[in-house]
Design a protein around this motif. Structure first.
Motif, PDB file in Angstrom:
ATOM      1  N   SER A 154      -4.487  -2.688 -14.278  1.00  0.00           N
ATOM      2  CA  SER A 154      -3.845  -1.477 -13.761  1.00  0.00           C
ATOM      3  C   SER A 154      -2.825  -0.903 -14.738  1.00  0.00           C
ATOM      4  O   SER A 154      -2.239   0.151 -14.482  1.00  0.00           O
ATOM      5  CB  SER A 154      -3.156  -1.774 -12.424  1.00  0.00           C
ATOM      6  OG  SER A 154      -2.058  -2.649 -12.602  1.00  0.00           O
TER       7      SER A 154
ATOM      8  N   ASP B 180       0.850  -1.181   0.000  1.00  0.00           N
ATOM      9  CA  ASP B 180       0.000   0.000   0.000  1.00  0.00           C
ATOM     10  C   ASP B 180       0.889   1.234   0.000  1.00  0.00           C
ATOM     11  O   ASP B 180       2.100   1.140  -0.242  1.00  0.00           O
ATOM     12  CB  ASP B 180      -0.976  -0.008   1.184  1.00  0.00           C
ATOM     13  CG  ASP B 180      -0.280  -0.055   2.545  1.00  0.00           C
ATOM     14  OD1 ASP B 180       0.953   0.220   2.599  1.00  0.00           O
ATOM     15  OD2 ASP B 180      -0.942  -0.362   3.550  1.00  0.00           O
TER      16      ASP B 180
ATOM     17  N   SER C 113      -5.540  -1.764  -2.763  1.00  0.00           N
ATOM     18  CA  SER C 113      -5.902  -0.870  -3.861  1.00  0.00           C
ATOM     19  C   SER C 113      -5.133  -1.269  -5.109  1.00  0.00           C
ATOM     20  O   SER C 113      -3.900  -1.380  -5.080  1.00  0.00           O
ATOM     21  CB  SER C 113      -5.581   0.584  -3.500  1.00  0.00           C
ATOM     22  OG  SER C 113      -5.769   1.433  -4.607  1.00  0.00           O
ATOM     23  N   SER C 114      -5.837  -1.471  -6.218  1.00  0.00           N
ATOM     24  CA  SER C 114      -5.184  -1.940  -7.441  1.00  0.00           C
ATOM     25  C   SER C 114      -4.140  -0.948  -7.955  1.00  0.00           C
ATOM     26  O   SER C 114      -3.215  -1.343  -8.666  1.00  0.00           O
ATOM     27  CB  SER C 114      -6.232  -2.209  -8.525  1.00  0.00           C
ATOM     28  OG  SER C 114      -6.937  -1.021  -8.833  1.00  0.00           O
ATOM     29  N   SER C 115      -4.262   0.319  -7.592  1.00  0.00           N
ATOM     30  CA  SER C 115      -3.288   1.309  -8.061  1.00  0.00           C
ATOM     31  C   SER C 115      -1.889   1.046  -7.506  1.00  0.00           C
ATOM     32  O   SER C 115      -0.889   1.484  -8.081  1.00  0.00           O
ATOM     33  CB  SER C 115      -3.735   2.720  -7.677  1.00  0.00           C
ATOM     34  OG  SER C 115      -3.802   2.870  -6.271  1.00  0.00           O
TER      35      SER C 115
END
Length: 255
Positions: free
Chosen positions: A102, A31, A64-66
């Motif tokens: 992504s 993250d 979170s895929s980001s």
């Protein structure tokens, strides 16, 4: 290596290399608090210039895929020099789809298992590089040593015609380390195809930049402005222990 940060923890282990390719195994949470540690560790592995770096993400939790873009960022940092491929290994099809969604796989391929990742590498030609590395003393003596070493190495490699420009670049980089950090500079010189790369490692996280005097504008020429004018490309790459500043010199840059 375990990296606890702001409540999130990630462990990065180096598995036994396969076919001279380092394998990083990530276990924990990726993250915003662990992003930088992951990026810098992958970059550091690539700067050692193996054939490629393989990252096993099977044990990784990514809320979170980001956050998957950490691998794109790492690849961008090493795309010009040393241009080492980064590959991901992930056994779950759902997660591979998330990585692809992504945008990461445009730059960093993902494979279902390690064998397929290594097989993909086997179809690529092995780069032929000549590389020398030496730690310099953290004093002005290091500047002269850097110039002498660069000249000696390039002469030995039969590319002495690039020694003047490479030595000038090396002088700027070593002087910057001595002026702005408390580090002992580590000099790296590499010959690859028709280019020479001069790089200097230090233990400061502060990335360099070109600066002009607020009152005199560009009248005062900085060392990095000289580097920019003399070489094909230059950059600064963050690492887990500091940074590496590098410059790529081609035949068109002879002095």
């Amino acid at each position: 290596m375990q990296v606890p940060d702001s409540g999130s923890t990630i462990r990065i282990d180096a598995a036994a290399p396969r076919q001279d390719v380092p394998i990083l195994v990530l276990d924990g949470v990726l993250d915003s608090s662990t992003y930088r540690s992951v990026r810098d560790t992958v970059i550091k592995a690539a700067l050692d210039e193996p054939r490629a770096v393989v990252v096993d993400v099977n044990r990784l939790s990514v809320p979170s895929s980001s956050a998957w873009t950490v691998f794109t960022s790492a690849r961008w940092h090493v795309s010009v020099w040393p241009d080492i491929p980064i590959l991901l290994v992930c056994g779950e099809r759902r997660v591979r789809r998330a990585i692809a969604a992504s945008g990461v796989t445009r730059y960093v391929p993902v494979h279902p298992n390690l064998d397929l990742a290594l097989e993909a590498l086997g179809n690529q030609p092995l780069p032929v590089r000549r590389r020398a590395r030496s730690e310099l003393p953290p004093t002005r003596v290091g500047v002269g040593l850097a110039r002498a070493m660069i000249t000696d190495w390039l002469t030995e490699w039969d590319i002495a015609d690039l020694a003047p420009v490479a030595s000038t670049v090396g002088t700027v980089f070593v002087e910057n380390v001595l002026d702005h950090t408390q580090s002992a500079p580590v000099l790296i010189v590499e010959s690859y195809r028709e280019t020479v790369t001069v790089a200097v490692e230090d233990c400061s996280e502060h990335l360099p930049g070109r600066h002009e005097d607020a009152h005199r504008g560009a009248e005062i020429v900085s060392g990095l402005a000289i580097v920019s004018a003399l070489c094909r490309a230059w950059g600064a790459t963050p690492t887990s222990s500091g940074k590496t500043v590098w410059a790529l010199v081609g035949r068109e840059n002879q002095l």
